[in-house]
Design a protein around this motif. Sequence first.
Motif, PDB file in Angstrom:
ATOM      1  N   GLU A 254      70.005  30.167  17.099  1.00  0.00           N
ATOM      2  CA  GLU A 254      69.856  29.263  18.252  1.00  0.00           C
ATOM      3  C   GLU A 254      69.458  30.047  19.493  1.00  0.00           C
ATOM      4  OE1 GLU A 254      73.641  27.352  18.244  1.00  0.00           O
ATOM      5  OE2 GLU A 254      73.155  26.120  16.491  1.00  0.00           O
ATOM      6  N   ALA A 255      69.987  31.262  19.636  1.00  0.00           N
ATOM      7  CA  ALA A 255      69.636  32.108  20.778  1.00  0.00           C
ATOM      8  C   ALA A 255      68.187  32.575  20.704  1.00  0.00           C
ATOM      9  CB  ALA A 255      70.577  33.307  20.841  1.00  0.00           C
ATOM     10  N   LEU A 256      67.617  32.626  19.499  1.00  0.00           N
ATOM     11  CA  LEU A 256      66.224  33.053  19.327  1.00  0.00           C
ATOM     12  C   LEU A 256      65.235  31.895  19.457  1.00  0.00           C
ATOM     13  CD1 LEU A 256      66.631  35.412  16.208  1.00  0.00           C
ATOM     14  CD2 LEU A 256      66.315  36.106  18.590  1.00  0.00           C
ATOM     15  N   ASN A 257      65.762  30.678  19.506  1.00  0.00           N
ATOM     16  CA  ASN A 257      64.894  29.501  19.528  1.00  0.00           C
ATOM     17  C   ASN A 257      64.156  29.372  20.857  1.00  0.00           C
ATOM     18  OD1 ASN A 257      63.794  27.262  18.260  1.00  0.00           O
ATOM     19  ND2 ASN A 257      65.336  25.875  19.115  1.00  0.00           N
ATOM     20  N   THR A 258      62.881  29.026  20.805  1.00  0.00           N
ATOM     21  CA  THR A 258      62.049  28.823  21.999  1.00  0.00           C
ATOM     22  C   THR A 258      61.375  27.459  21.902  1.00  0.00           C
ATOM     23  OG1 THR A 258      60.011  29.703  21.016  1.00  0.00           O
ATOM     24  CG2 THR A 258      61.552  31.305  21.953  1.00  0.00           C
ATOM     25  N   ASP A 259      60.567  27.145  22.892  1.00  0.00           N
ATOM     26  CA  ASP A 259      59.828  25.881  22.853  1.00  0.00           C
ATOM     27  C   ASP A 259      58.902  25.810  21.646  1.00  0.00           C
ATOM     28  OD1 ASP A 259      61.057  25.085  25.164  1.00  0.00           O
ATOM     29  OD2 ASP A 259      59.408  25.692  26.490  1.00  0.00           O
ATOM     30  N   GLU A 260      58.451  26.977  21.183  1.00  0.00           N
ATOM     31  CA  GLU A 260      57.560  27.028  20.018  1.00  0.00           C
ATOM     32  C   GLU A 260      58.319  27.103  18.701  1.00  0.00           C
ATOM     33  OE1 GLU A 260      53.691  29.448  20.929  1.00  0.00           O
ATOM     34  OE2 GLU A 260      55.368  30.472  21.920  1.00  0.00           O
ATOM     35  N   GLY A 261      59.611  27.371  18.766  1.00  0.00           N
ATOM     36  CA  GLY A 261      60.430  27.531  17.567  1.00  0.00           C
ATOM     37  C   GLY A 261      60.986  28.944  17.484  1.00  0.00           C
ATOM     38  N   VAL A 262      61.348  29.368  16.307  1.00  0.00           N
ATOM     39  CA  VAL A 262      61.891  30.714  16.066  1.00  0.00           C
ATOM     40  C   VAL A 262      60.784  31.565  15.442  1.00  0.00           C
ATOM     41  CG1 VAL A 262      63.622  32.069  14.819  1.00  0.00           C
ATOM     42  CG2 VAL A 262      64.213  29.786  15.700  1.00  0.00           C
ATOM     43  N   TRP A 263      60.542  32.732  16.048  1.00  0.00           N
ATOM     44  CA  TRP A 263      59.508  33.608  15.501  1.00  0.00           C
ATOM     45  C   TRP A 263      59.996  34.232  14.199  1.00  0.00           C
ATOM     46  CZ3 TRP A 263      54.660  34.489  15.203  1.00  0.00           C
ATOM     47  CH2 TRP A 263      54.170  35.706  14.687  1.00  0.00           C
ATOM     48  N   ASN A 264      59.229  34.022  13.146  1.00  0.00           N
ATOM     49  CA  ASN A 264      59.536  34.586  11.834  1.00  0.00           C
ATOM     50  C   ASN A 264      58.510  35.672  11.530  1.00  0.00           C
ATOM     51  OD1 ASN A 264      60.813  34.806   9.260  1.00  0.00           O
ATOM     52  ND2 ASN A 264      59.194  33.553   8.359  1.00  0.00           N
ATOM     53  N   ASP A 265      58.877  36.891  11.832  1.00  0.00           N
ATOM     54  CA  ASP A 265      57.978  38.026  11.593  1.00  0.00           C
ATOM     55  C   ASP A 265      57.754  38.226  10.102  1.00  0.00           C
ATOM     56  OD1 ASP A 265      56.821  40.819  12.583  1.00  0.00           O
ATOM     57  OD2 ASP A 265      58.113  41.222  10.861  1.00  0.00           O
ATOM     58  N   ILE A 266      56.509  38.414   9.713  1.00  0.00           N
ATOM     59  CA  ILE A 266      56.200  38.828   8.338  1.00  0.00           C
ATOM     60  C   ILE A 266      55.159  39.940   8.435  1.00  0.00           C
ATOM     61  CG2 ILE A 266      55.549  38.162   6.012  1.00  0.00           C
ATOM     62  CD1 ILE A 266      56.137  35.283   6.658  1.00  0.00           C
TER      63      ILE A 266
END
Length: 283
Positions: A254-266
């Motif tokens: 929840e702390a990582l959530n932004t207006d765009e969502g959560v960035w999932n690095d791959i």
Amino acid sequence: MINQLKLNDYKKEIADLYSRRSQTYDNSDWHTQIAHRLVEYAQISPGQHVLDIATGTGMVAIEAAQIVRPEGRVVGVDISTGMLEVAKQKVEGLSFEHVEFQLADAEALNFPANSFDRVLCSSALIWMADIPAALRQWMRFLKPGGLIGFHAFAQTAFVGGVVVQKVVEKYGVSLAFNKPTGTVEKCQNLLQQAGFEAIEIQPEQYGSYISLEQAKGMWTGNSHVAPGQFPNPVSQLSSELLAQVKAEFETELEALNTDEGVWNDITVFFTFGRKPVDSSEFR
């Protein structure tokens, strides 16, 4: 029907996991993309012999077979009967007599020395029980000057796993996940220590923003086999602590959530090395 393979408990869990995933595995666009890129970087030529480790649904093997043509040969090995069934179905009707799929443990293969021009491993290296030993074994199967290529994922890849690692560390639990191959330097060292040379590593980013619910859905608790670790270290936690870990996992996301969502690095490391031409010690 593919015969059963004798596996230890760790590898049985991996085989079962991927057999359950086999019918939907090809639905992932990025699996297809990175398999294609691995083949591209491998610079396969007509007539070559290719070994595809942990072939899965045959993405790499089938594309390689299209390149080597009938005068070449492709062998795909995997421990998952479900994945191999899908791979075999995909080549039915293609008249690909130069590609075969074998149920086999990638860490206990018995191919002749110096028999392949390329050894490829897509998205599976971290599942090996002993990565350095596996690389040394695969080196033996390569012809002198032959190329090994694999995907490795950065230690920052897959937000669910990264957050779980962070949370469980507070409870004295260490999860390896992508750590063994998590940096360019680690990939380089693995190949150097196995005896490979002319090492080249190309990082590429396949990450995207995902919804908070998707990120929370990455929670696996103690029910999921942990790469390179058996049993899953999280299983040592009590049910009360596990519930607390899950709550903290969701709070961190929840702390990582932004207006765009959560960035999932791959971040993917396309890693290649050559067997020395003067390689009598590896025969």
